[in-house]
Scaffold this motif. Sequence first.
Motif, PDB file in Angstrom:
ATOM      1  N   SER A 172      35.764  27.103  29.973  1.00 13.07           N
ATOM      2  CA  SER A 172      35.995  28.551  29.943  1.00 13.07           C
ATOM      3  C   SER A 172      36.422  28.998  28.556  1.00 13.07           C
ATOM      4  CB  SER A 172      37.056  28.943  30.969  1.00 13.07           C
ATOM      5  OG  SER A 172      36.679  28.549  32.267  1.00 13.07           O
ATOM      6  N   GLN A 173      37.359  28.236  27.960  1.00 15.81           N
ATOM      7  CA  GLN A 173      37.865  28.569  26.633  1.00 15.81           C
ATOM      8  C   GLN A 173      36.715  28.615  25.618  1.00 15.81           C
ATOM      9  OE1 GLN A 173      41.312  28.897  25.915  1.00 15.81           O
ATOM     10  NE2 GLN A 173      40.908  29.451  23.787  1.00 15.81           N
ATOM     11  N   THR A 174      35.889  27.578  25.639  1.00 11.04           N
ATOM     12  CA  THR A 174      34.773  27.499  24.687  1.00 11.04           C
ATOM     13  C   THR A 174      33.789  28.651  24.896  1.00 11.04           C
ATOM     14  OG1 THR A 174      34.967  25.093  24.621  1.00 11.04           O
ATOM     15  CG2 THR A 174      32.884  26.043  23.863  1.00 11.04           C
ATOM     16  N   LEU A 175      33.468  28.929  26.163  1.00  8.60           N
ATOM     17  CA  LEU A 175      32.484  29.971  26.469  1.00  8.60           C
ATOM     18  C   LEU A 175      32.989  31.350  26.060  1.00  8.60           C
ATOM     19  CD1 LEU A 175      29.807  30.812  27.707  1.00  8.60           C
ATOM     20  CD2 LEU A 175      30.916  30.908  29.936  1.00  8.60           C
ATOM     21  N   VAL A 176      34.231  31.669  26.395  1.00 12.10           N
ATOM     22  CA  VAL A 176      34.780  32.985  26.054  1.00 12.10           C
ATOM     23  C   VAL A 176      34.837  33.164  24.541  1.00 12.10           C
ATOM     24  CG1 VAL A 176      36.820  34.451  26.169  1.00 12.10           C
ATOM     25  CG2 VAL A 176      36.072  33.219  28.207  1.00 12.10           C
ATOM     26  N   GLU A 177      35.242  32.119  23.819  1.00 15.09           N
ATOM     27  CA  GLU A 177      35.302  32.200  22.353  1.00 15.09           C
ATOM     28  C   GLU A 177      33.911  32.372  21.754  1.00 15.09           C
ATOM     29  OE1 GLU A 177      37.392  28.698  21.180  1.00 15.09           O
ATOM     30  OE2 GLU A 177      39.377  29.577  21.537  1.00 15.09           O
ATOM     31  N   THR A 178      32.922  31.694  22.353  1.00 14.32           N
ATOM     32  CA  THR A 178      31.546  31.839  21.880  1.00 14.32           C
ATOM     33  C   THR A 178      31.051  33.272  22.087  1.00 14.32           C
ATOM     34  OG1 THR A 178      31.054  29.528  22.395  1.00 14.32           O
ATOM     35  CG2 THR A 178      29.173  31.010  22.150  1.00 14.32           C
ATOM     36  N   PHE A 183      29.466  38.618  20.283  1.00 15.54           N
ATOM     37  CA  PHE A 183      29.409  40.052  20.576  1.00 15.54           C
ATOM     38  C   PHE A 183      30.607  40.838  20.050  1.00 15.54           C
ATOM     39  CE2 PHE A 183      26.965  37.946  23.975  1.00 15.54           C
ATOM     40  CZ  PHE A 183      25.748  38.589  23.815  1.00 15.54           C
ATOM     41  N   GLY A 184      31.699  40.134  19.754  1.00 14.93           N
ATOM     42  CA  GLY A 184      32.887  40.835  19.290  1.00 14.93           C
ATOM     43  C   GLY A 184      33.448  41.752  20.362  1.00 14.93           C
ATOM     44  N   ARG A 185      34.172  42.747  19.907  1.00 13.18           N
ATOM     45  CA  ARG A 185      34.743  43.720  20.856  1.00 13.18           C
ATOM     46  C   ARG A 185      33.836  44.929  21.065  1.00 13.18           C
ATOM     47  NH1 ARG A 185      39.818  42.365  23.392  1.00 13.18           N
ATOM     48  NH2 ARG A 185      40.928  40.950  21.984  1.00 13.18           N
ATOM     49  N   HIS A 190      25.245  45.705  24.267  1.00 17.98           N
ATOM     50  CA  HIS A 190      23.985  45.049  23.905  1.00 17.98           C
ATOM     51  C   HIS A 190      23.316  44.504  25.171  1.00 17.98           C
ATOM     52  CE1 HIS A 190      21.129  42.279  22.045  1.00 17.98           C
ATOM     53  NE2 HIS A 190      21.320  42.937  20.920  1.00 17.98           N
ATOM     54  N   PRO A 191      21.974  44.614  25.274  1.00 18.08           N
ATOM     55  CA  PRO A 191      21.273  44.115  26.476  1.00 18.08           C
ATOM     56  C   PRO A 191      21.538  42.646  26.775  1.00 18.08           C
ATOM     57  CG  PRO A 191      19.797  45.472  25.154  1.00 18.08           C
ATOM     58  CD  PRO A 191      21.058  45.310  24.359  1.00 18.08           C
ATOM     59  N   LEU A 192      21.700  41.820  25.742  1.00 16.09           N
ATOM     60  CA  LEU A 192      21.974  40.400  25.970  1.00 16.09           C
ATOM     61  C   LEU A 192      23.330  40.202  26.643  1.00 16.09           C
ATOM     62  CD1 LEU A 192      20.652  38.751  22.674  1.00 16.09           C
ATOM     63  CD2 LEU A 192      19.615  38.688  24.949  1.00 16.09           C
ATOM     64  N   PHE A 193      24.268  41.078  26.334  1.00 16.35           N
ATOM     65  CA  PHE A 193      25.585  40.970  26.958  1.00 16.35           C
ATOM     66  C   PHE A 193      25.538  41.486  28.396  1.00 16.35           C
ATOM     67  CE2 PHE A 193      29.749  42.499  28.212  1.00 16.35           C
ATOM     68  CZ  PHE A 193      30.585  41.461  27.822  1.00 16.35           C
ATOM     69  N   THR A 194      24.910  42.641  28.588  1.00 19.60           N
ATOM     70  CA  THR A 194      24.866  43.200  29.936  1.00 19.60           C
ATOM     71  C   THR A 194      24.114  42.288  30.897  1.00 19.60           C
ATOM     72  OG1 THR A 194      22.919  44.506  29.305  1.00 19.60           O
ATOM     73  CG2 THR A 194      25.054  45.582  29.133  1.00 19.60           C
ATOM     74  N   ALA A 195      23.153  41.496  30.348  1.00 17.10           N
ATOM     75  CA  ALA A 195      22.404  40.568  31.197  1.00 17.10           C
ATOM     76  C   ALA A 195      23.293  39.470  31.769  1.00 17.10           C
ATOM     77  CB  ALA A 195      21.255  39.944  30.406  1.00 17.10           C
ATOM     78  N   LEU A 196      24.452  39.232  31.127  1.00 20.66           N
ATOM     79  CA  LEU A 196      25.366  38.204  31.615  1.00 20.66           C
ATOM     80  C   LEU A 196      26.117  38.654  32.865  1.00 20.66           C
ATOM     81  CD1 LEU A 196      26.870  37.031  28.191  1.00 20.66           C
ATOM     82  CD2 LEU A 196      25.176  35.823  29.589  1.00 20.66           C
ATOM     83  N   GLY A 197      26.188  39.956  33.074  1.00 21.23           N
ATOM     84  CA  GLY A 197      26.827  40.468  34.285  1.00 21.23           C
ATOM     85  C   GLY A 197      28.342  40.444  34.250  1.00 21.23           C
ATOM     86  N   ILE A 198      28.941  40.457  33.054  1.00 16.60           N
ATOM     87  CA  ILE A 198      30.409  40.466  32.939  1.00 16.60           C
ATOM     88  C   ILE A 198      30.893  41.894  32.781  1.00 16.60           C
ATOM     89  CG2 ILE A 198      32.407  39.512  31.732  1.00 16.60           C
ATOM     90  CD1 ILE A 198      30.649  37.454  30.488  1.00 16.60           C
ATOM     91  N   ASP A 199      31.892  42.258  33.554  1.00 16.57           N
ATOM     92  CA  ASP A 199      32.511  43.569  33.415  1.00 16.57           C
ATOM     93  C   ASP A 199      33.186  43.647  32.041  1.00 16.57           C
ATOM     94  OD1 ASP A 199      33.595  46.148  34.682  1.00 16.57           O
ATOM     95  OD2 ASP A 199      35.410  45.125  33.982  1.00 16.57           O
ATOM     96  N   GLU A 200      33.007  44.778  31.365  1.00 13.84           N
ATOM     97  CA  GLU A 200      33.523  44.929  30.003  1.00 13.84           C
ATOM     98  C   GLU A 200      35.046  44.775  29.955  1.00 13.84           C
ATOM     99  OE1 GLU A 200      33.521  48.265  26.400  1.00 13.84           O
ATOM    100  OE2 GLU A 200      32.156  48.472  28.118  1.00 13.84           O
ATOM    101  N   GLU A 201      35.719  45.380  30.912  1.00 14.90           N
ATOM    102  CA  GLU A 201      37.181  45.295  30.941  1.00 14.90           C
ATOM    103  C   GLU A 201      37.634  43.859  31.190  1.00 14.90           C
ATOM    104  OE1 GLU A 201      40.915  47.236  33.484  1.00 14.90           O
ATOM    105  OE2 GLU A 201      38.913  48.146  33.571  1.00 14.90           O
ATOM    106  N   LEU A 202      36.947  43.162  32.094  1.00 19.41           N
ATOM    107  CA  LEU A 202      37.274  41.763  32.372  1.00 19.41           C
ATOM    108  C   LEU A 202      37.032  40.902  31.142  1.00 19.41           C
ATOM    109  CD1 LEU A 202      38.006  39.453  34.330  1.00 19.41           C
ATOM    110  CD2 LEU A 202      35.592  39.391  34.997  1.00 19.41           C
ATOM    111  N   TYR A 203      35.950  41.169  30.426  1.00 17.08           N
ATOM    112  CA  TYR A 203      35.630  40.422  29.212  1.00 17.08           C
ATOM    113  C   TYR A 203      36.756  40.546  28.181  1.00 17.08           C
ATOM    114  CZ  TYR A 203      33.504  39.764  24.570  1.00 17.08           C
ATOM    115  OH  TYR A 203      33.255  39.389  23.272  1.00 17.08           O
TER     116      TYR A 203
END
Length: 596
Positions: A172-178, A183-185, A190-203
Amino acid sequence: TIGDNLMMSLRTSPKTVLWDPKQRDKSAIEGARAGNSLDSTQAVWLDPGLAGLDTIEDINDWWYELVKSVDGEDVMFQRMVTDRINPKERPKLAAEIVALRGEVYEKLKEKGLDKVVHRFDPDKFNPALALGGNLMFAAPLRNISQAGLASERRFLSMIIDQGLAEQGVAISQTLVETLHQTFGRDGTDHPLFTALGIDEELYEQLVDIAMRRRNKGDAALSEDEFSLLLTVPFAFTAEQIGPGFPETFKQEILAIRKHQGAAMREMAKDLFVPISPENYLPRLTILENVLYGRISAVAGLQADLVMDLVLEIFKEHDLQKDVAVTVFDVPTSIAGANISQSFQERASFSRAAIKRPDILVFNQSLAGQDAEGFRRLRDRLGNLLPEMTQIYLDDHFSHPEDFDIFVKIRGGRIDGVAQSETPNQDDSISDDLRRKLRIIAGNEMFGNLDPRNQRLLAFAAQWFPVKKGEKIFSMGQPADAVYLCLSGKGELYWTETNGTKLHISSVEAGRLIGDLAVIMNEPRQLDFSATEDSQFLRIGADQFRSVIENDRVILLSLLRTVSGHLTGAAELLRAAGLHIPREDAKPNPPVQDSQL
């Protein structure tokens, strides 16, 4: 839902009276207070009789006929086969999908496409399945968010008891840091980020947790924060995580699955359903269920081949319509943002036509249809609804003569009206022009011309009959016309100095000859004779140039034709036995590409 939208025209008034003595239907109370209608939204409003039908099944069948009329059955299938269904609401379809798994797999192996599908195997780690699914060899029963999973203390305790917490948090640590480095804050739109299905606030919350853990260790995290971080691998697959998902961790998961999988599935039976050949998996798509697996993220174009194969099998089993009608269950977002424009157009069309209207107006809709597509649509609708008047509004029509009445409006004023009529046998001139116009409009090269330019070409064209053996033009002659072959056959050939004729190409009905020489204003490069009695349309060089120079459609068409001739010119020359000179030799006369 899309179904609510499609059936709107068949819901004009309630057909049942809601028995609500305790006034639990708050909408009626609020409606009365606001001065609105007292009709209950909880009553049954659907009236198949408005479309001349009897049951909801009749409506489904009629709707599907309308979809087919706009060539939308494959589009609808491909949209819905990648969506989910509720097996409790559609048990028959779910059972039929499960029954097709074996046949689909055998066909995949026949086509060599099984390699791009990660099929579920109890003895293998599936890189297209999330960690939780791999651990228990199970699939979610319902949508489980990361926050929801983090609150499932019993499930997380099971993960910790199996000794997976330490490595799971490290992943989890490695993935979140990657993700943060990528993508930064500010890159969450970005479409590549939205394709991951992560809520922005949760991210953002996970980024804060991971940064704090990196700087201060696990002690800096609360129990809830640690649990939330631990759920990250359950939201992603090994394919998504990539190299950050170690091979050793996969082997640990398989070992735990082998010894503890059954016990874990029992403990989490309210969250997961076992993956087995007889179970329909509700949180997987129809496609994933029939494949009994998932297509690899690196399948590329082969993913389309898999889709085509599945479509073919569903057609063979007459299930294409059953899949398409599941579109009725799909929820819509505001303004239909979750539905493509093409899909919305077809849905709007079928909503309007489903009630069998007397008049149907297409206001620049179904814009993707070409001239042939419009012709098919008109004909099919005419067969389905013979009493209905069809009106089309657009800024251009390729074949206005196909309509009963064609009205041109310019600047808000009617600028001309043309009405189709049976040709007057006494009016030989207009009849002759109509015949030429039909031929020009039906030709592949001229079919997409502006109607005005089609008429100009038809006006300039002359009938040109030729007897067998008669020469139409000879090498070296000025290019004074182009010839459209209507019937019969001809031959293009090269005449050598000794009189030997070398065959270059045969000419049959539908082919245009001599166009490039006219465009280039150069002499003919080949001889052209009729090999049997033939009929041509002859269009003078000046008239032909005047039309094509003002229409980019035909210019592009000619360019594509010439490009195709150039590609195969050398092979044709060699096949004809012609000598291709060296660069330092005196060249032979050039061959007219359009004639090749």
